[in-house]
Each structure stands twice: as C-alpha cells, then as structure tokens.
Design a protein around this motif. Sequence first.
Motif, PDB file in Angstrom:
ATOM      1  N   ARG A 262      -5.460  16.795  -7.554  1.00  0.00           N
ATOM      2  CA  ARG A 262      -5.359  18.184  -7.088  1.00  0.00           C
ATOM      3  C   ARG A 262      -6.397  18.525  -6.025  1.00  0.00           C
ATOM      4  O   ARG A 262      -6.660  19.681  -5.749  1.00  0.00           O
ATOM      5  CB  ARG A 262      -5.475  19.137  -8.293  1.00  0.00           C
ATOM      6  N   HIS A 263      -6.989  17.490  -5.440  1.00  0.00           N
ATOM      7  CA  HIS A 263      -8.049  17.738  -4.460  1.00  0.00           C
ATOM      8  C   HIS A 263      -7.444  18.307  -3.178  1.00  0.00           C
ATOM      9  O   HIS A 263      -6.511  17.729  -2.609  1.00  0.00           O
ATOM     10  CB  HIS A 263      -8.805  16.447  -4.162  1.00  0.00           C
ATOM     11  N   PRO A 264      -7.978  19.446  -2.696  1.00  0.00           N
ATOM     12  CA  PRO A 264      -7.355  20.079  -1.531  1.00  0.00           C
ATOM     13  C   PRO A 264      -7.460  19.264  -0.246  1.00  0.00           C
ATOM     14  O   PRO A 264      -6.686  19.478   0.690  1.00  0.00           O
ATOM     15  CB  PRO A 264      -8.138  21.402  -1.393  1.00  0.00           C
ATOM     16  N   GLN A 265      -8.419  18.327  -0.194  1.00  0.00           N
ATOM     17  CA  GLN A 265      -8.556  17.559   1.056  1.00  0.00           C
ATOM     18  C   GLN A 265      -8.036  16.127   0.920  1.00  0.00           C
ATOM     19  O   GLN A 265      -8.336  15.282   1.762  1.00  0.00           O
ATOM     20  CB  GLN A 265     -10.024  17.523   1.488  1.00  0.00           C
ATOM     21  N   ILE A 266      -7.314  15.873  -0.161  1.00  0.00           N
ATOM     22  CA  ILE A 266      -6.748  14.530  -0.319  1.00  0.00           C
ATOM     23  C   ILE A 266      -5.238  14.642  -0.481  1.00  0.00           C
ATOM     24  O   ILE A 266      -4.748  15.425  -1.294  1.00  0.00           O
ATOM     25  CB  ILE A 266      -7.347  13.805  -1.551  1.00  0.00           C
ATOM     26  N   TRP A 267      -4.534  13.856   0.317  1.00  0.00           N
ATOM     27  CA  TRP A 267      -3.101  13.671   0.094  1.00  0.00           C
ATOM     28  C   TRP A 267      -2.955  12.299  -0.546  1.00  0.00           C
ATOM     29  O   TRP A 267      -3.356  11.281   0.047  1.00  0.00           O
ATOM     30  CB  TRP A 267      -2.321  13.715   1.410  1.00  0.00           C
ATOM     31  N   LEU A 268      -2.390  12.278  -1.740  1.00  0.00           N
ATOM     32  CA  LEU A 268      -2.295  11.040  -2.520  1.00  0.00           C
ATOM     33  C   LEU A 268      -0.832  10.628  -2.661  1.00  0.00           C
ATOM     34  O   LEU A 268       0.006  11.463  -3.026  1.00  0.00           O
ATOM     35  CB  LEU A 268      -2.903  11.296  -3.904  1.00  0.00           C
ATOM     36  N   THR A 269      -0.537   9.372  -2.362  1.00  0.00           N
ATOM     37  CA  THR A 269       0.825   8.861  -2.590  1.00  0.00           C
ATOM     38  C   THR A 269       0.739   7.644  -3.515  1.00  0.00           C
ATOM     39  O   THR A 269      -0.273   6.934  -3.514  1.00  0.00           O
ATOM     40  CB  THR A 269       1.512   8.467  -1.256  1.00  0.00           C
ATOM     41  N   PRO A 270       1.781   7.421  -4.323  1.00  0.00           N
ATOM     42  CA  PRO A 270       1.708   6.387  -5.364  1.00  0.00           C
ATOM     43  C   PRO A 270       2.072   4.975  -4.879  1.00  0.00           C
ATOM     44  O   PRO A 270       3.071   4.399  -5.304  1.00  0.00           O
ATOM     45  CB  PRO A 270       2.710   6.896  -6.409  1.00  0.00           C
ATOM     46  N   HIS A 271       1.219   4.432  -3.986  1.00  0.00           N
ATOM     47  CA  HIS A 271       1.398   3.070  -3.475  1.00  0.00           C
ATOM     48  C   HIS A 271       2.827   2.853  -2.958  1.00  0.00           C
ATOM     49  O   HIS A 271       3.540   1.949  -3.400  1.00  0.00           O
ATOM     50  CB  HIS A 271       1.067   2.038  -4.579  1.00  0.00           C
ATOM     51  N   ILE A 272       3.186   3.718  -2.028  1.00  0.00           N
ATOM     52  CA  ILE A 272       4.540   3.623  -1.454  1.00  0.00           C
ATOM     53  C   ILE A 272       4.483   3.301   0.038  1.00  0.00           C
ATOM     54  O   ILE A 272       5.491   3.426   0.742  1.00  0.00           O
ATOM     55  CB  ILE A 272       5.367   4.917  -1.683  1.00  0.00           C
ATOM     56  N   GLY A 273       3.288   2.906   0.519  1.00  0.00           N
ATOM     57  CA  GLY A 273       3.157   2.580   1.946  1.00  0.00           C
ATOM     58  C   GLY A 273       4.304   1.683   2.374  1.00  0.00           C
ATOM     59  O   GLY A 273       4.953   1.911   3.388  1.00  0.00           O
ATOM     60  N   ALA A 274       4.539   0.668   1.561  1.00  0.00           N
ATOM     61  CA  ALA A 274       5.664  -0.232   1.826  1.00  0.00           C
ATOM     62  C   ALA A 274       5.982  -0.977   0.545  1.00  0.00           C
ATOM     63  O   ALA A 274       5.116  -1.155  -0.302  1.00  0.00           O
ATOM     64  CB  ALA A 274       5.308  -1.229   2.920  1.00  0.00           C
ATOM     65  N   SER A 275       7.222  -1.391   0.428  1.00  0.00           N
ATOM     66  CA  SER A 275       7.524  -2.294  -0.687  1.00  0.00           C
ATOM     67  C   SER A 275       8.524  -3.345  -0.229  1.00  0.00           C
ATOM     68  O   SER A 275       9.283  -3.127   0.723  1.00  0.00           O
ATOM     69  CB  SER A 275       8.035  -1.526  -1.914  1.00  0.00           C
ATOM     70  N   THR A 276       8.468  -4.481  -0.895  1.00  0.00           N
ATOM     71  CA  THR A 276       9.304  -5.613  -0.501  1.00  0.00           C
ATOM     72  C   THR A 276      10.742  -5.355  -0.902  1.00  0.00           C
ATOM     73  O   THR A 276      11.036  -5.120  -2.075  1.00  0.00           O
ATOM     74  CB  THR A 276       8.798  -6.888  -1.200  1.00  0.00           C
ATOM     75  N   LEU A 277      11.621  -5.401   0.072  1.00  0.00           N
ATOM     76  CA  LEU A 277      13.039  -5.224  -0.225  1.00  0.00           C
ATOM     77  C   LEU A 277      13.724  -6.578  -0.071  1.00  0.00           C
ATOM     78  O   LEU A 277      13.607  -7.215   0.985  1.00  0.00           O
ATOM     79  CB  LEU A 277      13.666  -4.220   0.743  1.00  0.00           C
ATOM     80  N   PRO A 278      14.445  -7.023  -1.109  1.00  0.00           N
ATOM     81  CA  PRO A 278      15.104  -8.320  -1.013  1.00  0.00           C
ATOM     82  C   PRO A 278      15.965  -8.437   0.249  1.00  0.00           C
ATOM     83  O   PRO A 278      16.001  -9.481   0.889  1.00  0.00           O
ATOM     84  CB  PRO A 278      15.974  -8.393  -2.272  1.00  0.00           C
ATOM     85  N   GLU A 279      16.607  -7.340   0.643  1.00  0.00           N
ATOM     86  CA  GLU A 279      17.520  -7.393   1.803  1.00  0.00           C
ATOM     87  C   GLU A 279      16.800  -7.866   3.064  1.00  0.00           C
ATOM     88  O   GLU A 279      17.378  -8.587   3.869  1.00  0.00           O
ATOM     89  CB  GLU A 279      18.132  -6.000   2.069  1.00  0.00           C
ATOM     90  N   SER A 280      15.532  -7.419   3.240  1.00  0.00           N
ATOM     91  CA  SER A 280      14.830  -7.851   4.456  1.00  0.00           C
ATOM     92  C   SER A 280      13.928  -9.054   4.191  1.00  0.00           C
ATOM     93  O   SER A 280      13.613  -9.810   5.110  1.00  0.00           O
ATOM     94  CB  SER A 280      14.007  -6.696   5.043  1.00  0.00           C
TER      95      SER A 280
END
Length: 308
Positions: A262-280
């Motif tokens: 809930r920190h006002p100066q932090i935007w937090l994402t749940p390790h979704i920068g990239a993920s391995t997709l079998p298709e690629s």
Amino acid sequence: MTLLFNVDTERADTWQQLFAEQAPDIDVRLWPDIGDPADVRYLATWLPPEGIHERFPNLEVLFATSAGVDQFDTRLLPASVQVVRMLDPGIVRGIVEYATMAVLALHRDLPSYVQQQREGRWQELPYVPAHQRRVGVMGLGNLGQAVLRQLQGFGFALSGWSRSAKTLAGVQCHAGEAALPGFLAACDILICLLPLTPDTRGILDARLFAGLPRGASLINLGRGGHLVEADLLAALDSGQLQQALVDVLQEEPAAADHPFMRHPQIWLTPHIGASTLPESAFEVLLANLRRHQRGEPMQGVVDRQRGY
Ligand code: NDP
Ligand code: OXD
C-alpha cells in the motif's frame, strides 16, 4: 531421447502438443509421470527437483524455463550436466513492454498525476523533454540491450552498466564496479536487469540509492534478491528516491501486509515482467535440443563460474 517437463499443467499440455506435432521423435514426459527416470536425458523446469542427479542418473541438460537461473544451486549439479537458460523471444517482448511502460509512466509523471486525481487536484507539472531524461540500465545482456533499443526511439539520454565493457550505439556504456558511481550519477530513472549472483545480491541498497541524483526513480525487473527492501523504503521516505516500480520481491508471492503493498510511492506487480510461453519458446528449446543431438554448442548455456 526423453525430455521431461516439470511445469504447470496448463503449459505442460501445450509443450507436449507442440512436440507431438513438430518433433514426434522426442519422447516428452510430463511430471509426475516420469516413467523410468534412467531414460531422462533432458529436464525442462523452473525449479530443480530434489536430488536431481541421484534421481536422473543419465541427465545431460537442465533447461531452465526462465531467463534467470538463480533458483538453481548449480554447485549441486554434476559437472556433466549443462544448464541452459531460456532465450525466449516472448520474454524479451514482455520485458521490453514492461520497461517501456514503466519508463514512460515515470517520465510523464503518471504516479504524481494519479495521486493528484485521488486528491481532486487539476494541476500541470513541468514537462521534461525526453532528451533531458536520463535512463540507465544495469545489465546489458539479452534483455537490457533490447530495452535500450526500444527506448532509443523516444530520444532519452541512455546509459548502461555491465560487468565487461560494451559498445552500444547511442548508449553511454560503463563497465565494472569502479565505473558504477559515474553511471549512477547520471540516472534519473534506473532499471535493474541484472542476473542474481553473489556479486549482485543486495546491490540495490542505501549506498547505491545515495549515488543516484536526488529524486530519481527505480524500476526493478531483475530479482527480489537485488533489492534491500528496507533501504528502498528509507530512500523513498527521505526523498532521495521519488518512485519505484517493483516486479520482483525477496519472498514471492508477497504477503498481503508487505510494506510495499500500500506504499504510495511504490507500484508493485506480481513478477509479470515476462513469462515463458511455450508458443514462442518451443522453437528455441527444440533448436537447442537438435544442436545437442548434433554435438554442437547450445545457446544460453550458463557459465557456472559467473553464475549467469
Ligand atoms: P544476460 O545474462 O543476457 O545479461 C546479464 C547482464 O548483466 C550482462 O550484461 C552482464 O554483464 C551483467 N552483469 C552480470 N553480473 C554483473 C555484475 N556483477 N556487474 C555488472 N554487470 C553484471 O541476462 P538477461 O538479460 O537475459 O536477463 C537478466 C535478468 O533479468 C535475469 O537473470 C532475470 O533475473 C531477470 N528477468 C526477470 C524477468 C521478470 O519477469 N521480471 C523475466 C526475465 C528475466 P556482461 O555483459 O559483462 O556479462
Ligand atoms: C525469468 C522470469 O527469469 O520469469 O524468465 O523471471
């Protein structure tokens, strides 16, 4: 030739189908249906199963299904087993998208505008042209270089830092520990795309933040282990840092009461920068398997000495 996948069920089915259609000579097995473990020559996994060598005495290659390999203690693997990281073009695309989104959001003061909106304020902030915005990337590998190529199109003042010296058109390149202060001093926005190794663990700490211009922002897309979380909180509190975008944490998944949540100066994402997709990733994996079958060097082999 047996390839065992230890991945989530959703992706496991896609991997199996792709191999059945395009490389039917490879015997693909899905964890936990291992069959005779002595058949397994190749293992594709995000996490290493316990006692890997005793369990798979004929294992030749461990394919990480990720770009980072810090989750493996490669010292526990016999020297005969090669560790190969994932050079999936889909991962590169994902990281380039995330980094671009994050840099543009910071560059155009989006966190401040969102905050102002919440407070019911309509107020224009001074505009800084892109060529005056200094963006630095730690880690000039597969991902760092791809991010810099994309950012070049916006006209940012770009720099980068790596272990060994590099020459990249349009990027001020710095190398080695001695060059770190000079690099940091010219980063309004710092992106971490380093691998996690004994040398880089905890590198995003109070000392490093103090070396950035006052009011700089951080984007951590590397690993949670790079960041000393308490030091980030202190740097934000003191105003040394203005904002952080954090995609990776020491402990994942994060607890609901994690101080970043809930920190006002932090935007937090749940390790979704990239993920391995079998298709690629399929073609990359298959090409490496074929190289190995022909006795040729594979791409993305991890140097155990360096740890990446
Ligand atoms: P690479 O191995 O291609 O590049 C690593 C870069 O870091 C190289 O330029 C290397 O220098 C540099 N480096 C390593 N150690 C040091 C050091 N001690 N000092 C200075 N520079 C150093 O890795 P990738 O670009 O493919 O991936 C980087 C990391 O990104 C991964 O390890 C992973 O942790 C993270 N990642 C995160 C994802 C996410 O979803 N958030 C997704 C995918 C990856 P040199 O060139 O001299 O060897
Ligand atoms: C990776 C990741 O390293 O997903 O590929 O973080």
